[in-house]
Design a protein around this motif. Sequence first.
Motif: not given
Length: 394
Positions: A23, A111, A173
């Motif tokens: 991330m 995020v 992701g």
Amino acid sequence: MNQTNPKLWTKNFIALSSVNFTMTLIFFLLNATIILYAINEFNASTSQAGIIAGIFIIGSLLGRLFIGRLIQTKKILMTWLLFFILTTLLYFTHLNIGFLILSRFLNGITVGVVTTVVSTSAVLSLPTSRKGEGISYFAISTALATGIGPLIGLKMSQNSNFDMIFSFSLLLGIINLIIAVLIKFPTNNITEIKKEQRMKISAFIEPKVIPIATLMFIMAFSFSGIVSYLNVYASEIGLLDTASFFFMVYTVFVLISRPFTGRIMDKKGANIIIYPALLIFGAGMLLLSSVTTGVSLLIVGALVALGFGNISSISQSIAISLAEPHRVGLATATFFIFYDLGNGFGPSIIGLLIPLTGYKGLYVILGLIILASVLFYHLMYGKNERNNKKQLIN
């Protein structure tokens, strides 16, 4: 044996560190390329491109404020990872600048939420006797992503198109969502705000953490002057080729030093690391203002790693230690809010200073600010460490 040296590298800890790494990598990858994308795809002005880059930070801050006050569960993590995937898909819709700004804002929220949840869960899953060491290892995932993310982004922007960059982010992701299925949340992962407190500022941030988080803001602000402007400065002094290796050196020295500094903190406290790290970081910044050779520039990379790289992880350990167990989520969120503020506002404010100071003058000023922060740290925490040492160890 297990009682005196409890296991650190559990499957959970590795999974949480992996999600945090990817991330954070996506964050820096997109930040390194999104301005160029906005200019090329939508003919954005520099001010519009700045908004497109900065709105992500604002979204991340709001995400941290939102999630820090809630009970953080596996369901929440998986839900927001799914939202991350959906908001990443928005990048493929090439409508206009306004829609890109909205996409960045929503993507930033996801995020901010995900990184706060995994950071809190990782801290709470660590054995108390090795918490400083564990946080140092976990923070390596952030440090690696800080160096690798922009490198991948710039290479991809040079050798492929922007849709490939978005596709790569989307793939990461999806991988994170799969990893999240394997994560088990610790039973003590509780951040619950009573109803009568929900309108107070303490329902959104942890006041006890603000002093050490302010130090992190100053450090992140100063570090952003390197991240955002090193290439331009290196080009100006004829060291652009060497600059590409700067963050590789930074990453290597972070990897070498952080495990040792975490262990030292667990045994001796934070001061023995923070005071030297502040001096080393300040010295590195001052040296940066006067580098003339590639070797000296790489030495700066090592000094910045030993300084900033350790300040960030040890400061996070301090922040966690200052909070009550049920407010660890808020403490984590508060710490990273200030970290994001430094990273987010640093480049724009520093950009206003450069015409007045030049790059050499800028790095002198930032170096002096860092050195002055030794006194700030001493007054805000260092002089009272003996009173807090039991908290840090327990």
